[in-house]
Design an enzyme around this catalytic site. Structure first.
Site, PDB file in Angstrom:
ATOM      1  CG  ASP A 192     -98.011 -20.943-101.191  1.00 13.55           C
ATOM      2  OD1 ASP A 192     -97.040 -20.287-101.597  1.00 13.55           O
ATOM      3  OD2 ASP A 192     -97.974 -22.156-100.951  1.00 13.55           O
ATOM      4  CG  HIS A 263     -94.179 -21.110-100.196  1.00 17.20           C
ATOM      5  ND1 HIS A 263     -94.390 -21.066-101.546  1.00 17.20           N
ATOM      6  CD2 HIS A 263     -93.268 -22.096 -99.988  1.00 17.20           C
ATOM      7  CE1 HIS A 263     -93.641 -21.993-102.139  1.00 17.20           C
ATOM      8  NE2 HIS A 263     -92.956 -22.621-101.224  1.00 17.20           N
ATOM      9  CD  GLU A 326     -90.675 -25.378-102.607  1.00 19.24           C
ATOM     10  OE1 GLU A 326     -90.360 -26.076-103.562  1.00 19.24           O
ATOM     11  OE2 GLU A 326     -91.783 -24.793-102.532  1.00 19.24           O
TER      12      GLU A 326
HETATM   13  C1  ACM Z   1     -93.973 -28.510-101.123  1.00 18.91           C
HETATM   14  O1  ACM Z   1     -94.395 -29.225-102.047  1.00 18.91           O
HETATM   15  N1  ACM Z   1     -93.331 -27.372-101.387  1.00 18.91           N
HETATM   16  C2  ACM Z   1     -94.165 -28.874 -99.728  1.00 18.91           C
END
Ligand code: ACM
Length: 758
Positions: A192, A263, A326
């Site tokens: 991440d 991410h 995201e």
């Molecule tokens: C997430 O909680 N961004 C998958």
């Protein structure tokens, strides 16, 4: 025909019995069928295990478990002994599925039958949960017969090891917890923005640079405060192999997650050439969503494919999780390269570019004989042909994917995010937000009503997620995951028609003994005291009641602001509040206080306990104790939307208070929330009216928007003395969130609590 009727009769008896009795046994998840029979099996140092070469793995696990938890291992013998009791694993040719098992406990022997090691293993887990019934010394296991099998084939838990890093020994403990609840999938979130945690031999800088950040957020995100302590760590490939083998012995598949295209800041800190800007960046210190993402160049695809090649070589999982959530699109929209690529590939926008990204990665993963799974955003640019979807932003993504005949794992934030609060935030460690108490997890139904029977077959199961922005240590992971994991496990394993929260809770209270013996730091929120305030004495005061699911004599309270102790009053009946009072309550079990003290400050004013009517009801999710909330004598917490507020979505709050008789008053204090980051805005206007008949109202005072701006979240409005039976308060919503605020263009929320009248 006769045989069929007899069979049905037998099945009915079995299910009736299993439905009515197991609250007395601490079994979670509840077995599909269970009958208690006569007698007990006495487990002792003389008990032996009859060898079955097919189940060597389970034999070793039984020996290890008994050694660790009972204090002596078990001798393995070649044949059934002539005397003395024994445990026996048997290979059954057919059962409902490969995870099913049949367990028979009687005074002479314990037999577990299954078609595979997984079934034997689950039978053992049921047996292990029965061991602590009598403490460690004398182990009398009740005779019983269990026929059991799971409802769903994907029974998962996730752990984010990027935001905070957890050592191998704890990852193994976490796997043990999954095993205890017959879960079979561990989603290991390894990369991440805040840290890359898996050794990749071809790209050592991923870990030498990407595994460490130069500080972390402290406190809540909104405080925007950081430390400057270097933080990090990673798993070597040898450690990963060890964890995979450990999980496999426990019939748990590990699904690794390598996040892309978003991410990805930790990876880009190591190899900035794979971002569109190419500019150097640091591993993120702050939580949230970063705009710096992988650029879809040929070099990036080669880089990711080389990483995935090593990941696939390590993990035998059929599914490889490639993230996809995201992904801000600014960088792609601003990049000449991406614009040219979209033109060349005939992609209409950056969402389709993400679809292109995912499809290329899928093609590569499929070429290695594996499949991809991703968060539900992977639906947006067109789903890759063989992809499975993990539905997190709700259930809609999962429903859409199942209708398109794609496999789905349900993991909606509303029920499956175990980083949310599980009890009253006043009593809980700082969490990301939300409110997902165990009863909500238990009520979750993974197969949505919207799907036909055929479409429902694509719902593989569900997963609980433990994101760790606010979870720093193994003990904190245990606290957030347990016992919500137990509730989800029962949703996923036990027959739907047997689901019964009251029965589950009774078993859970007994099952806590097992968690206590294993020193697992589970949350005690299930013991949380629930309070109820109601009008009393013809609406002149209020009654304060406290309930608990456990023994009510454990509740102690004080009314003088002192901390409750074992010497404080025992709560035995509702307390009448007719003057401003601070009540502190706490729950004591085995002479120890569980949970933090619950403090309730009552302010008794002229409207306390009176009848309130609202023109429009608040949003169902923010309706607290209904209109009475506005005059129950308890003010909402000004910094947070807890369950003491009434929330109105793009609507005015219009309340009429009936004092019951003409009453004199000259000021009204109103509390409201001002949390624009959560789309909660103060009212734009407040108007006070009075009436003698409850029908005709005259305006007394209006507070304009300009004046309201001088106050943050509470305003006292004074006027000439009124003497009427009715008072009306209107707080006007701003309606739509204006530009410049988070959520601009959406409907604004208005949160109001106590209307104090003096
Ligand atoms: C997430 O909680 N961004 C998958």
């Amino acid at each position: 025909m006769k045989l069929n009727i007899l069979f049905l009769y037998f099945v009915t008896i079995l299910s009736l019995k299993s439905f009515s009795q197991p609250a007395s046994l601490p079994l979670i998840p509840k077995p599909a069928e269970l009958i208690i029979t006569e007698g007990v099996f006495k487990l002792s140092a003389q008990t032996v295990l009859v060898q079955n070469k097919l189940f060597k793995n389970e034999e070793l696990l039984l020996q290890k478990y008994l050694l660790e938890h009972v204090g002596n291992s078990i001798k393995v013998v070649a044949k059934i002994p002539a005397k003395g009791n024994y445990i026996h694993f048997k290979n059954k040719k057919t059962l409902i599925d490969t995870e099913a098992y049949h367990l028979n406990i009687n005074p002479q022997h314990i037999s577990i039958e299954a078609t595979s090691g997984a079934g034997i293993f689950y039978g053992l887990q049921t047996l292990f949960q029965l061991l602590p019934l009598n403490g460690n010394q004398l182990i009398n296991i009740p005779s019983l017969v269990v026929n059991d099998h799971p409802r769903y084939k994907w029974r998962g838990m996730h752990l984010d090891c990027s935001r905070h890093f957890f050592p191998v020994n704890f990852v193994k403990m976490y796997i043990d917890y999954l095993a205890m609840y017959k879960m079979n999938s561990f989603h290991w979130h390894l990369t991440d923005d805040q840290g890359w945690r898996i050794e990749i031999k071809k790209y050592p800088v991923l870990t030498s640079t990407g595994a460490y950040r130069n500080g972390s957020m402290i406190g809540h995100y909104r405080d925007h405060t950081f430390d400057s302590i270097k933080y990090g760590g990673y798993y070597t490939q040898d450690e990963i192999k060890d964890v995979i083998a450990y999980a496999a012995q426990r019939h748990i598949n590990i699904v690794p997650e390598i996040e892309m295209p978003g991410h990805a800041v930790a990876a880009l800190a190591a190899y900035p050439q794979y971002a569109c800007s190419g500019k150097p960046v640091e591993v993120s210190k702050q939580w949230g969503v970063e705009s710096n993402v992988f650029c879809p160049t040929e070099e990036t695809f080669l880089f990711l494919e080389n990483i995935l090649t090593e990941v696939i070589a390590l993990f035998p999982s059929k599914y490889i999780h490639i993230g996809g959530d995201e992904v801000p699109k600014e960088e792609w929209n601003n990049s000449a390269y991406c614009k040219a690529l979209m033109l060349k590939e005939n992609l209409k926008d950056a969402h389709e570019l993400q679809g292109y990204f995912m499809k290329r990665i899928e093609k590569f993963v499929n070429s290695k004989g594996r499949k991809i799974i991703g968060w539900d955003e992977i639906l947006e640019g067109g789903l890759a042909p063989n992809a499975a979807v993990m539905s997190w932003r709700g259930t809609e993504g999962g429903i859409t994917a199942a209708k398109q005949k794609h496999f789905v794992v349900m993991s909606p934030g509303s029920h499956c995010y175990f980083d949310h609060y599980q009890g009253n935030p006043d009593n809980e460690p700082v969490a990301i937000g939300g409110y997902t108490p165990i009863e909500k997890v238990y009520a979750y139904e993974p197969t949505p009503d919207e799907l036909t029977a055929e479409e429902s077959k694509y719902i593989m199961g569900a997963q609980g997620n433990v994101w760790t922005e606010y979870i720093h240590t193994p003990e904190e992971v245990e606290y957030m995951a347990m016992p919500r994991m137990a509730a989800l496990a029962e949703v996923l394993w036990s027959p739907k028609q047997q689901r019964d929260y009251i029965n589950f809770r009774s078993r859970l209270l007994l099952h806590f003994k097992l968690l206590d013996q294993q020193k697992i730091n589970y949350a005690k929120s299930v013991y949380e005291l629930k309070t109820l305030v109601s009008p009393a004495n013809q609406n002149t005061s209020v009654l304060y009641s406290v309930t608990t699911i456990a023994d009510p004599t454990g509740i102690r309270y004080t009314t003088d602001s002192s901390e409750p102790s074992l010497q404080s009053h025992i709560y035995s009946e509702p307390i009448l509040i007719n003057k401003s009072t601070c009540i502190k309550t706490a729950y004591f079990k085995d002479d120890k206080q569980l949970n933090k003290t619950l403090t309730t400050n009552f302010i008794i004013h002229k409207a306390t306990g009176k009848t309130v009517t609202l023109k429009d009801l608040p949003s169902p999710n923010f309706s607290a104790d209904g209109p009475f909330t506005l005059v129950n004598g308890i003010r909402g917490n000004l910094g947070r939307f807890d369950n003491k507020w009434l929330g109105f979505c793009a609507k005015n709050m219009e309340a009429v208070i009936d004092f019951g008789e003409p009453t004199s008053y000259s000021n009204v204090t109103i509390d409201y929330l001002n949390l624009t980051e959560s789309w909660i805005h103060p009212p734009q206007k407040i108007i006070i009216y009075t009436s003698t008949d409850g029908l005709n109202f005259s305006e007394v005072k209006t507070v304009s928007s300009d004046e309201l701006k001088k106050y943050n979240n509470t305003i006292q409005i004074t006027f000439t003395v009124q003497h009427t039976q009715y008072l009306k308060v209107v707080a006007e919503s701003i309606g739509i969130i204006p530009s410049g605020f988070p959520g601009a263009g959406n409907e604004a929320n208005l949160f109001i609590d106590e209307i104090v009248v003096e």
